[in-house]
Design a protein around this motif. Structure first.
Motif, short mmCIF file in Angstrom:
data_model
loop_
_atom_site.label_atom_id
_atom_site.label_comp_id
_atom_site.label_asym_id
_atom_site.label_seq_id
_atom_site.Cartn_x
_atom_site.Cartn_y
_atom_site.Cartn_z
N THR A 159 6.58 0.48 18.60
CA THR A 159 7.46 0.63 17.11
C THR A 159 7.68 2.09 16.90
O THR A 159 6.96 2.77 17.42
CB THR A 159 7.04 -0.07 15.81
OG1 THR A 159 5.37 -0.01 15.08
CG2 THR A 159 7.24 -1.97 15.89
N VAL A 160 8.73 2.36 16.37
CA VAL A 160 8.86 4.14 15.30
C VAL A 160 7.50 4.11 14.36
O VAL A 160 6.77 5.04 14.82
CB VAL A 160 9.71 3.37 14.61
CG1 VAL A 160 10.54 4.83 14.74
CG2 VAL A 160 10.30 2.49 14.32
N GLU A 161 6.71 3.00 13.78
CA GLU A 161 5.67 3.65 12.97
C GLU A 161 4.98 3.86 13.74
O GLU A 161 4.25 4.54 13.39
CB GLU A 161 5.90 2.24 12.22
CG GLU A 161 6.46 1.50 10.77
CD GLU A 161 7.67 1.00 11.96
OE1 GLU A 161 8.05 0.52 12.67
OE2 GLU A 161 8.28 0.19 10.43
N ALA A 166 10.23 5.22 20.83
CA ALA A 166 9.17 3.79 21.24
C ALA A 166 9.48 2.51 21.84
O ALA A 166 8.96 1.38 22.35
CB ALA A 166 9.73 3.22 19.42
N ASP A 167 11.07 2.81 22.16
CA ASP A 167 11.70 1.66 23.04
C ASP A 167 11.05 1.88 24.60
O ASP A 167 11.41 1.30 25.42
CB ASP A 167 12.72 2.12 22.59
CG ASP A 167 13.19 1.38 21.13
OD1 ASP A 167 12.77 0.28 21.00
OD2 ASP A 167 14.54 0.38 21.35
N SER A 203 15.00 10.95 20.16
CA SER A 203 14.75 10.29 18.37
C SER A 203 12.98 9.06 18.72
O SER A 203 12.38 9.36 19.63
CB SER A 203 15.72 9.28 17.95
OG SER A 203 15.66 7.86 18.19
N ARG A 204 12.51 8.66 17.41
CA ARG A 204 11.13 8.71 17.93
C ARG A 204 11.90 7.61 18.14
O ARG A 204 10.45 6.57 18.83
CB ARG A 204 10.55 8.14 16.40
CG ARG A 204 10.51 9.78 15.21
CD ARG A 204 9.29 9.99 16.31
NE ARG A 204 8.76 11.84 15.92
CZ ARG A 204 8.81 12.74 15.91
NH1 ARG A 204 9.50 12.42 17.40
NH2 ARG A 204 8.11 13.83 15.91
N SER A 205 13.29 6.33 17.47
CA SER A 205 13.09 5.18 17.91
C SER A 205 13.31 4.92 19.21
O SER A 205 12.55 3.73 20.22
CB SER A 205 14.15 4.48 16.86
OG SER A 205 14.97 4.23 17.76
N ASP A 206 13.94 5.85 19.55
CA ASP A 206 13.58 5.62 21.84
C ASP A 206 12.85 5.67 21.85
O ASP A 206 12.32 5.20 23.30
CB ASP A 206 14.31 6.97 21.70
CG ASP A 206 15.96 7.49 21.74
OD1 ASP A 206 16.56 6.08 21.84
OD2 ASP A 206 16.84 7.97 21.95
#
Lengths: 255, 255
Positions: free
Chosen positions: B215-217, B209-210, B204-207
């Motif tokens: 950040t996801v944004e 990001a991390d 995912s995008r948040s993966d």
DNA sequence: CGATGGATTGAACTGGTTCAAGTGGAGTGG
DNA sequence: CCACTCCACTTGAACCAGTTCAATCCATCG
């Protein structure tokens, strides 16, 4: 200077914890000992150590000298006897990331390819053992404990880099510096110095900055910040007294 | 489900480059092959593989399931047969750093201590081989090529983490995303798909990001930014077409 | 068809950077 | 022994890349 000018035990740092009697290095070496306690070859028996030492060349470098450079052909691996070394990588425009500080007992240069993937430079004057890459690999086969030990040390290093990735990606400047001070205290104590509230920082502020992914200015501000909080005291640039290690620990994790 | 329900070659992923004939794994495995090409046990002869396979248990996990958790007792090591896995560490307040994405052929869980130092979760549905820690260590002694291979793979991983530290500490958001796209292209291609301009992003995008310390944004804005520059195209959330890999490469290094 | 959750977009905010000036200790040499 | 230089470090003030907070989109699912 060849190793023959030393007796074999000179290869180990003075107060190193011996694990040589323990054969099960895959497990035993990994009990959380600071890395300097598990120098590459202190698993070997005196006899094997004698054979092994034939392929070792001792060298000295003075502070700021390059030991090996990113991109050079990786002919040797190195084991640190005394002193401190920094490992770094650079971007083409000069931005630098220090990926590790190494001390007595640590080894480096066992690259995956035929080129070094990083630069190693002496921070202080250092004494290091140089071992031809091809021969160390032979030795790993000839003395399996040695290969296992190297593997163990590599896994410990990998675990430390994971921790450092968490620091680089997710911690604030204050958390980074507190984590760093505590990590250095754990990993590196000048030999024969029991007092673990005094932390010796052989590296410069800009080395610390490049290790923590910050600028010198931020490092400097954070040092003064921690000083004003009463958690540390500075004795010159290269010595920090941890007045309140618990507070630093709390700040390091953000809670 | 035990391994006996598979023939032995099922342990290797379908189109894996075989290196089994080559004994000198300390060197050979390190020629820069993407890691999925050098699965843990494809150094073994058919005979040894048969013996080795007796200690393996095949398991399946569906997407989002935890395979092992930071702090748990490290009873097993795992080798991925199919699917994608993320390795992460967390701070107490929930900030997360993903330290790696693993794909078919990669192994994980060979911790230094008796606890896992990270959490591993399935990104997609996965098939993984589970091997008891004590037994794999025995096997490293019984089949030295196996131990050498594990060592090689660990060194390759260490080198990748050094590169990632440079990224986390010193690269801008744009440089990070470009580096990431190119790295994933190099490391992970869906099997039997030769076209390396299409990159599959199972995470995912948040993966992402991390993994990149953002950040996801910011990830989202960088994706649109690269799209507007004409360097990529997005086919749904999990597929990126690299329209201009050279441009991405230049952006990844900041020159 | 509404609810859910990942992804995107916008706008205000801020931690850390950048740029610029100042400080102090070590080394040099006159 | 002092003046001078050098260089690492510190401090200050403006700035900005990336975050934070908030709104919206849109595909999927019951």
């Amino acid at each position: 200077m060849s190793v023959s000018s030393y007796n074999f035990s000179s290869f180990r740092s003075g107060s190193v914890v011996r694990l040589a009697a323990d054969n099960s290095s895959y497990n035993a070496a990994c009990g959380g000992c600071p890395s300097r306690h598990i120098s590459l070859c202190n698993v070997l028996s005196a006899r094997d150590l004698k054979k092994f030492s034939e392929i070792i060349t001792d060298i000295r470098k003075s502070a700021k000298q390059v030991i090996c450079a990113e991109g050079d052909e990786s002919g040797n691996i190195y084991n640190i006897r005394t002193g401190a070394v920094r490992i770094s990588k650079m971007l083409s425009d000069g931005r630098r990331q220090i990926t590790g500080f190494l001390f007595a007992g640590d080894f480096f240069g066992l690259s995956c390819r035929n080129k070094y993937s990083y630069t190693a430079e002496a921070i202080t004057d250092v004494e290091i053992c140089s071992i031809p890459r091809a021969k160390i690999i032979d030795s790993f086969r000839k003395f399996p404990e040695l290969g296992e030990r190297a593997f163990d040390m590599t896994r410990i290093e990998l675990e430390a880099t994971h921790e450092q990735m968490l620091l680089l990606g997710r911690k604030t400047a204050r958390e980074k510096l507190c984590s760093f001070l505590l990590a250095i205290r754990g990993k590196y104590k000048p030999l024969d110095q029991g007092d673990d509230t005094i932390v010796d920082l052989p590296m410069s502020r800009s080395d610390i900055a490049d290790f923590l992914g910050l600028t010198v200015e931020t490092i400097s501000r954070q040092f003064t910040g921690l000083y004003r909080l009463g958690h540390i005291e500075l004795e010159g640039f290269h010595k920090v007294v941890l007045k309140d290690a618990d507070a630093l620990f709390a700040l390091a994790e953000g809670d």
